[in-house]
Design a protein around this motif. Structure first.
Motif, PDB file in Angstrom:
ATOM      1  N   GLY A 132       9.216  51.982 -60.935  1.00  0.00           N
ATOM      2  CA  GLY A 132       7.975  51.412 -61.460  1.00  0.00           C
ATOM      3  C   GLY A 132       7.876  49.905 -61.288  1.00  0.00           C
ATOM      4  O   GLY A 132       6.954  49.273 -61.812  1.00  0.00           O
ATOM      5  N   GLY A 133       8.817  49.305 -60.562  1.00  0.00           N
ATOM      6  CA  GLY A 133       8.775  47.858 -60.348  1.00  0.00           C
ATOM      7  C   GLY A 133       7.892  47.501 -59.173  1.00  0.00           C
ATOM      8  O   GLY A 133       7.413  48.378 -58.437  1.00  0.00           O
ATOM      9  N   LYS A 134       7.674  46.193 -59.011  1.00  0.00           N
ATOM     10  CA  LYS A 134       6.847  45.723 -57.891  1.00  0.00           C
ATOM     11  C   LYS A 134       7.683  44.811 -57.013  1.00  0.00           C
ATOM     12  O   LYS A 134       8.401  43.941 -57.511  1.00  0.00           O
ATOM     13  CB  LYS A 134       5.641  44.965 -58.448  1.00  0.00           C
ATOM     14  CG  LYS A 134       4.675  44.529 -57.358  1.00  0.00           C
ATOM     15  CD  LYS A 134       3.374  43.991 -57.937  1.00  0.00           C
ATOM     16  CE  LYS A 134       2.409  43.722 -56.808  1.00  0.00           C
ATOM     17  NZ  LYS A 134       1.714  42.492 -56.880  1.00  0.00           N
ATOM     18  N   MET A 135       7.557  45.047 -55.699  1.00  0.00           N
ATOM     19  CA  MET A 135       8.282  44.179 -54.771  1.00  0.00           C
ATOM     20  C   MET A 135       7.392  42.985 -54.424  1.00  0.00           C
ATOM     21  O   MET A 135       6.229  43.155 -54.075  1.00  0.00           O
ATOM     22  CB  MET A 135       8.637  44.962 -53.507  1.00  0.00           C
ATOM     23  CG  MET A 135       9.623  44.245 -52.610  1.00  0.00           C
ATOM     24  SD  MET A 135       8.788  43.375 -51.289  1.00  0.00           S
ATOM     25  CE  MET A 135      10.162  42.908 -50.258  1.00  0.00           C
ATOM     26  N   ILE A 136       7.953  41.799 -54.591  1.00  0.00           N
ATOM     27  CA  ILE A 136       7.240  40.568 -54.234  1.00  0.00           C
ATOM     28  C   ILE A 136       7.975  39.950 -53.047  1.00  0.00           C
ATOM     29  O   ILE A 136       9.126  39.513 -53.183  1.00  0.00           O
ATOM     30  CB  ILE A 136       7.241  39.552 -55.410  1.00  0.00           C
ATOM     31  CG1 ILE A 136       6.769  40.204 -56.718  1.00  0.00           C
ATOM     32  CG2 ILE A 136       6.424  38.313 -55.045  1.00  0.00           C
ATOM     33  CD1 ILE A 136       5.287  40.403 -56.840  1.00  0.00           C
TER      34      ILE A 136
END
Ligand code: FEO
Length: 170
Positions: A64-68
């Motif tokens: 559920g994380g976001k890759m930046i």
């Protein structure tokens, strides 16, 4: 996903991609001095680093994380000798090990047991990564008095075969 863990995972993805870029750069330098076996060995290493980045990327997204995506710094491009290049690589891998350890500590602080479990693979992998580079470095050090031995090492390193990390999310 805990924000501190998410940020640390993003930083580790960047570090693994930098590692791939660094080993590509070392490979290019080995090619430029005619050490084709060492160049091939480093290309396999670069591919493994990309796998590490993708394993973390896939884990980050599935949690559920976001890759930046952030800037990947330019690696060094020249070394004084094969020994110097492998010393540089060993120092870099020790830094990566410290970074993985820090990532686990952040996961522990966040009581993020899934991340702690996922990162165990990387702990084991780092032991192997450091050992592999140390082994090459030892061989090159022994070859210092016998320059022709360096070409035998180069030939041997050229036989390294890339094996994908099956079942680990790469
Ligand atoms: Fe992905 Fe060489 O550490």
């Amino acid at each position: 996903m805990d924000k501190a863990v998410e940020q640390a995972l993003n930083e580790q993805i960047n570090a693994e991609l930098y590692s791939a870029y660094l080993y590509l750069s070392i490979s290019a330098w080995f090619s430029s001095i005619g050490m084709k076996g060492m160049a091939a060995w480093e290309l396999v290493q670069a591919q493994e680093e990309r796998d590490h980045a993708m394993m973390l990327y896939n884990y980050l997204l599935s949690s559920g994380g976001k890759m930046i995506a952030t800037e990947i710094k330019a690696p060094q491009t020249e070394w004084g000798s094969p020994k110097e290049a492998f010393e540089f690589q060993l120092a870099h891998e020790k830094g990566v090990t410290a970074s993985i350890n820090r990532l686990i500590e952040i996961s522990q602080s966040a009581k993020d047991h899934a991340s702690i479990a996922r990162l165990q693979w990387f702990i084991t992998e780092q032991v192997e990564e450091e050992e592999n580079v140390r082994d090459v470095l030892n061989q090159i050090t022994l070859a210092a008095d016998f320059p022709s031995y360096l070409y035998m090492i180069d030939k041997e390193l050229g036989t390294r075969v890339y094996t994908p990390p099956t079942g680990n999310g790469a």
